[in-house]
Design an enzyme around this catalytic site. Structure first.
Site, short mmCIF file in Angstrom:
data_model
loop_
_atom_site.label_atom_id
_atom_site.label_comp_id
_atom_site.label_asym_id
_atom_site.label_seq_id
_atom_site.Cartn_x
_atom_site.Cartn_y
_atom_site.Cartn_z
CG ASN A 10 54.91 -4.61 29.85
OD1 ASN A 10 55.82 -3.85 29.48
ND2 ASN A 10 53.98 -5.07 29.03
CE LYS A 12 51.24 -2.55 29.08
NZ LYS A 12 49.80 -2.63 28.81
CG HIS A 104 52.21 -7.02 25.56
ND1 HIS A 104 51.23 -6.15 25.14
CD2 HIS A 104 52.10 -7.09 26.91
CE1 HIS A 104 50.58 -5.70 26.20
NE2 HIS A 104 51.08 -6.24 27.29
CD GLU A 106 50.07 -2.68 25.23
OE1 GLU A 106 51.28 -2.49 25.45
OE2 GLU A 106 49.20 -2.60 26.13
CD GLU A 176 49.49 -9.21 29.70
OE1 GLU A 176 49.77 -8.68 30.77
OE2 GLU A 176 49.83 -8.74 28.60
N GLY A 182 44.72 -2.28 30.41
CA GLY A 182 44.68 -0.82 30.44
C GLY A 182 43.26 -0.25 30.44
CB SER A 222 42.79 -3.92 34.91
OG SER A 222 42.66 -3.16 33.70
P1 13P Z 1 47.54 -3.03 32.65
O1 13P Z 1 47.97 -3.63 33.99
O2 13P Z 1 47.85 -1.59 32.53
O3 13P Z 1 46.14 -3.39 32.33
O4 13P Z 1 48.46 -3.75 31.54
C1 13P Z 1 48.56 -5.13 31.52
C2 13P Z 1 49.63 -5.50 30.57
O5 13P Z 1 49.48 -5.35 29.37
C3 13P Z 1 50.87 -6.06 31.12
O6 13P Z 1 51.66 -6.61 30.12
#
Ligand code: 13P
Length: 263
Positions: A10, A12, A104, A106, A176, A182, A222
């Site tokens: 992903n 983003k 997601h 976010e 997640e 992140g 992560s």
């Molecule tokens: P990270 O791997 O950067 O922690 O992000 C995970 C994520 O949100 C994947 O959708």
């Protein structure tokens, strides 16, 4: 039960068309001929979808299949019309997209997406035969106040409400934990396995033991080359949804390689 693992990137809001091309020029030769026993998915920003589909179409010409499947990071719950900024599932299909991330954290947090909207997107994705990558997960405050089970149970029940068995099986769930996204903090493999087993039991309660044993549940938060093998060794973890560490071809490749148990 044999569940084919998925390693999904992903990206983003990273990598426009030219950076997408640079990534693929480095990444595709790495996976060429490796025959990894998994699916590899890349979900770039919408504007990079034409570029990735063009490159993958060329890469698979004359061979027996596309090395990488294409994902979208979101989709509209509407078919067409006056929805400024939205992208429909049918438009995504035209660009050879096979997976669509929905829900997601976010988008739940920043765009305020509700369980109801996420459910509508998931259903719309299935109408276009896209495979939803349905994201769920708790915040640190929710975990620390003992609400893990309640939060996951609501998200799973609302998201998968009333789906046909076939649509449940074509849905990929991504657990997640918000506190691990992140942040560099990964859930321990024990914490991840516990949550995945819980999610699988929630699916069993809603859609039966057979669906629960076949649905794929990815871990996200992560994931890095160093922890991929340990996470993938957990019995209920069927792959990874990778953010930051998927932006660099070698690191995404290493996650796939180690996650597939290759030396
Ligand atoms: P990270 O791997 O950067 O922690 O992000 C995970 C994520 O949100 C994947 O959708």
């Amino acid at each position: 039960m044999n569940r084919k693992p998925i390693f999904a990137a992903n990206w983003k809001m990273n990598k426009g068309p030219s950076e997408t091309e640079i990534f693929l020029k480095s990444f595709l030769p790495k996976i060429h001929g490796q025959d990894f026993p998994c699916e590899i998915v890349i979900a770039p920003p919408f504007v990079s979808l034409p570029k990735i589909s063009e490159i993958l179409r060329d890469a698979s010409a004359g061979s027996d299949g596309q090395p990488v499947r294409i994902g979208a990071q979101d989709c509209s719950c509407h078919d067409a019309g006056a929805y400024t900024g939205e992208v429909s599932v049918f438009m995504l299909r035209e660009l050879l997209v096979q997976y669509a991330i929905v829900g997601h954290s976010e988008r739940r947090t920043i765009q305020g997406e509700s369980d109801t909207l996420i459910h509508a997107k998931l259903r719309k994705a299935r109408e276009a035969m896209l495979k939803p990558v349905f994201c769920i997960g708790e915040t640190l405050a929710q975990r620390e106040s003992g609400e893990l089970e309640r939060v996951l149970s609501t998200q799973v029940a609302e998201g998968l409400r009333g789906l046909d068995p076939k649509d449940v099986l074509e849905t990929v769930i991504a657990y997640e934990p918000v506190w691990a996204i992140g942040t560099g903090v990964t859930a321990s493999s024990a914490q991840a396995q516990e949550a995945h087993a819980l999610v699988r039991s929630l699916v069993a309660g809603l859609h039966g033991a057979d669906a629960a044993s076949r649905v794929r549940i990815l871990y996200g938060g992560s994931v890095k080359p160093d922890n991929a093998a340990e996470l993938m060794a957990c019995p209920d973890i069927d792959g990874a949804l990778v953010g930051g560490a998927s932006l660099e071809p070698q690191s995404f490749f290493e996650i796939i390689r180690r996650g597939c148990g290759r030396p």
